[in-house]
Scaffold this motif. Structure first.
Motif, short mmCIF file in Angstrom:
data_model
loop_
_atom_site.label_atom_id
_atom_site.label_comp_id
_atom_site.label_asym_id
_atom_site.label_seq_id
_atom_site.Cartn_x
_atom_site.Cartn_y
_atom_site.Cartn_z
N UNK A 1 32.84 41.81 28.07
CA UNK A 1 32.02 41.92 29.26
C UNK A 1 32.63 42.90 30.26
N UNK A 2 33.96 42.88 30.36
CA UNK A 2 34.60 43.87 31.21
C UNK A 2 34.41 45.28 30.70
N UNK A 3 34.42 45.45 29.36
CA UNK A 3 34.16 46.76 28.78
C UNK A 3 32.73 47.21 29.08
N UNK A 4 31.77 46.29 28.96
CA UNK A 4 30.38 46.64 29.29
C UNK A 4 30.23 46.98 30.76
N UNK B 1 34.49 40.59 41.00
CA UNK B 1 34.94 41.89 40.50
C UNK B 1 34.89 42.95 41.59
N UNK B 2 33.83 42.96 42.39
CA UNK B 2 33.70 43.97 43.43
C UNK B 2 34.67 43.74 44.58
N UNK B 3 35.00 42.50 44.88
CA UNK B 3 35.96 42.23 45.94
C UNK B 3 37.40 42.37 45.51
N UNK B 4 37.66 42.47 44.20
CA UNK B 4 39.02 42.63 43.71
C UNK B 4 39.77 41.34 43.49
N UNK B 5 39.08 40.18 43.64
CA UNK B 5 39.77 38.91 43.42
C UNK B 5 40.11 38.68 41.95
N UNK B 6 39.25 39.17 41.05
CA UNK B 6 39.52 39.07 39.62
C UNK B 6 39.27 40.43 38.99
N UNK C 1 36.95 51.89 37.74
CA UNK C 1 37.21 52.36 39.11
C UNK C 1 37.82 51.25 39.96
N UNK C 2 38.43 51.59 41.07
CA UNK C 2 39.02 50.56 41.95
C UNK C 2 37.95 49.67 42.56
N UNK C 3 38.35 48.51 43.08
CA UNK C 3 37.34 47.58 43.64
C UNK C 3 36.51 48.20 44.76
#
Length: 420
Positions: free
Chosen positions: A54-57, A43-48, A10-12
């Motif tokens: 780990x991204x898949x999890x 991740x939640x702020x959208x910086x990265x 989903x988007x940030x």
């Protein structure tokens, strides 16, 4: 080389909401995924962007959260229902049309949802009571209109167009919030206009800010709560109160609160910010903000006992804010006013500089070109005998003096020549 997760992410703006819907903190989510809290915050702020296993999890965890919430909602309510509103939950016996008035809560919170989504990078802890958290999730807007970034694309807009979009998105709700703070309609509109004029003057700074709506909101609140408004002629007389008795009672109770407590109450119970965000916006510690909030709740509950419920308080604040038909100026008028004020300020500075230069030149022209030493004070001369006072008069001298005094009283006599 890393690859993107196969599960759609989903988007940030949605990641933080999905995490909160499962009552997970950033630390708990970080431990489940196997990363640090700073990584989850990024991740939640959208910086990265999450990548690798780990991204898949992380994507699977958010997707599982969404699917579980959808399944639970479908199993609980098999028939389609309308979104939850505080008015319906508190008064289930009322008809559907007697729920919250159109545009009350949504217009009151439209500009603040972007502020809450923009501050997702800050660490948060779920220190609120469960009832308060459920009430906050119940009154939040749908995610489709919770962010200004989803409405417009800032990269494809000129500065004027971006400013107009921000003004159109935030101004209506900010005017209502300023009215709750000040109790004056004209002052509420003026506060929002001055805040946006200041934002247009500092637009490069505001455009790069993480939360432009929060920047403008803080400026509008500061102007609305300024103490020097009481010395203005038009603010010495009270404005007509709201027409409904319940609205008058609530507005009177709000205006009796100290300005810091009133601002904290509007941000926490009206706008929907949590305690750390409210403390950051009011520039106070979390403990001081909690103390102000408790004092405000106790004062309101003492005057209006039905406002002890947070859902009722939020609904009443939204109804009071939307009961007054407060209209804001158009964005071009605000930009023109800001530019006109900047031109007047520039001309005043230029005129003062010219006057200062002229006064300096006149002083240099009229100043003496040589040095004249001052006259020294007088000195005592030695060897001069003292002045002798006249001695006593004789009898003839006294007679002559009396004769002269008598003649002076009658004036001089005419002199006539005598022949001999």
């Amino acid at each position: 080389m890393t690859r993107s997760p196969a599960t759609p992410l989903p988007p940030p703006e949605e990641r933080r909401r999905l995490r909160e819907s499962r009552s997970l903190t950033q630390d708990q989510l970080a431990r489940r995924v196997g990363v640090s809290r700073e990584t989850v915050r990024a991740w939640e702020s959208g910086r990265t962007a999450p990548r690798g296993r780990k991204g898949e999890a992380y994507a699977k965890l958010l997707t599982t959260t969404t699917a579980a919430a959808t399944t639970t909602t479908t199993a609980t309510n098999p028939e389609p229902t309308e979104p939850f509103t505080p008015a319906r939950s508190l008064t289930p016996t009322e008809p559907a049309k007697s729920a919250e008035p159109s545009g009350s809560s949504e217009s009151f919170k439209s500009s603040e949802s972007s502020g809450s989504s923009g501050s997702s990078g800050s660490p948060r802890r779920s220190t609120e009571p469960p009832a308060r958290s459920a009430a906050r999730r119940a009154v939040r807007e749908p995610p489709a209109r919770s962010s200004l970034k989803e409405t417009v694309d800032p990269a494809s807009l000129t500065p004027a167009q971006a400013f107009d979009a921000l003004y159109a998105f935030c101004a209506p709700a900010l005017v209502r919030q300023a009215y709750l703070l000040s109790g004056r309609r004209d002052l509420a509109r003026e506060s929002v206009e001055r805040a946006f004029q200041l934002a247009w003057e500092r637009w490069p700074e505001v455009a790069r800010d993480r939360d432009p709506a929060g920047w403008v909101r803080a400026a509008a609140y500061e102007w609305a709560l300024a103490p020097w408004h009481r010395f203005r002629p038009r603010c010495r007389h009270p404005e007509p109160p709201p027409s409904q008795p319940v609205d008058r009672a609530l507005l009177d109770a709000l205006l009796r609160l100290p300005p810091p407590h009133r601002r904290t109450l509007v941000l926490y119970d009206g706008v929907g910010l949590d305690l750390p965000e409210t403390a950051a916006e009011t520039e106070a510690s979390t403990s001081a903000t909690a103390s102000r909030l408790l004092h405000a709740h106790e004062t309101l509950a003492a005057r209006l006992p039905e406002l002890s419920d947070p859902l009722v308080l939020h609904r009443r604040l939204a109804e009071l804010a939307s009961a007054e038909h407060l209209r804001s100026a158009e964005p071009p008028e605000v930009r023109d006013g800001s530019e006109r004020r900047a031109r007047l300020r520039t001309r005043a500075v230029i005129a003062f500089t010219v006057a200062l230069i002229g006064a300096t030149a006149l002083t240099l022209h009229t100043a003496p070109t040589r040095y004249d030493p001052p006259v020294p004070p007088g000195e005592t001369v030695q060897g001069v005998p003292p002045r002798v006072a006249p001695g006593p008069l004789s009898g003839e001298e006294r007679e002559l003096r009396a004769k002269l005094r008598e003649e002076l009283l009658h004036g001089p006599e005419r002199l006539a020549p005598q022949s001999r």
